[in-house]
Scaffold this motif. Structure first.
Motif, short mmCIF file in Angstrom:
data_model
loop_
_atom_site.label_atom_id
_atom_site.label_comp_id
_atom_site.label_asym_id
_atom_site.label_seq_id
_atom_site.Cartn_x
_atom_site.Cartn_y
_atom_site.Cartn_z
N ALA A 37 0.86 -1.18 0.00
CA ALA A 37 0.00 0.00 0.00
C ALA A 37 0.89 1.23 0.00
O ALA A 37 2.04 1.18 0.45
CB ALA A 37 -0.91 0.01 1.22
N VAL A 39 1.43 4.59 1.83
CA VAL A 39 1.06 5.18 3.10
C VAL A 39 2.00 6.35 3.37
O VAL A 39 3.22 6.18 3.40
CB VAL A 39 1.14 4.15 4.25
N ARG A 97 -7.53 0.25 0.81
CA ARG A 97 -7.77 1.52 1.51
C ARG A 97 -9.22 1.93 1.28
O ARG A 97 -9.71 1.94 0.15
CB ARG A 97 -6.83 2.59 0.99
N ASP A 100 -9.86 6.89 5.18
CA ASP A 100 -8.58 7.01 5.89
C ASP A 100 -8.23 5.74 6.67
O ASP A 100 -7.38 5.75 7.54
CB ASP A 100 -8.60 8.22 6.83
N TYR A 102 -7.35 1.41 6.46
CA TYR A 102 -6.86 0.31 5.63
C TYR A 102 -7.48 -0.99 6.15
O TYR A 102 -7.40 -1.28 7.35
CB TYR A 102 -5.33 0.21 5.70
N ARG A 122 -5.46 2.41 10.87
CA ARG A 122 -5.28 3.72 10.27
C ARG A 122 -3.80 4.07 10.14
O ARG A 122 -3.44 4.96 9.38
CB ARG A 122 -5.99 4.80 11.10
#
Length: 142
Positions: A37, A39, A97, A100, A102, A122
């Motif tokens: 992801a 982030v 996601r 806000d 995951y 989060r």
């Protein structure tokens, strides 16, 4: 594989593998099957780590460019619930996601075999377990 003979559609990165067990901050058997992801502008991998007992958990590794200078953060791990349906380890994460938050779908291992599990986070520091598909888990049914 090519796009009609012109150029490759997929090219293997020359720096593979990007993560290996010998570079982990503690002794482990293997690291593999990560979910990925973006982030906070970095690539975050939630990596399956098999420890020396043979059980697996999920650990965060992150990189600014997604290729090099990986920072491994064992203190941000998602560990199996040893007194619950995941007592034999967790593996094979997938991250989605939503706003806000995951959502992490992963496989947990119980006395009855593999389970589909869901957790959310989060910040990849704290995790909330959102459940196991109850029909799969004799330990979860009342």
């Amino acid at each position: 594989m090519t796009d009609g003979g012109r150029q490759p559609l997929v090219t293997r990165y020359d720096g593979n593998p990007i993560l290996v067990a010998r570079r982990w901050p503690h002794t482990v058997n293997a690291v593999f099957n990560p979910a990925a992801a973006e982030v906070d502008g970095e690539t975050l991998l939630l990596v399956r780590v098999e420890d020396r007992t043979g059980l697996s958990h999920l650990c965060v590794a992150r990189s600014a460019d997604g290729y090099t200078n990986w920072v491994i953060e064992p203190d941000r791990s998602l560990l199996p619930l040893r007194d619950g349906p995941e007592r034999f380890g967790i593996e094979d994460p997938r991250i989605t996601r939503v706003g806000d938050e995951y959502l992490i779908v992963y496989t947990g291992y119980s006395h009855g075999g593999p389970l589909v599990c869901l957790a959310s986070t989060r910040d990849f520091r704290t995790y909330e377990r959102n459940g196991v598909h109850v029909d799969q888990c004799s330990e979860c049914r009342g």
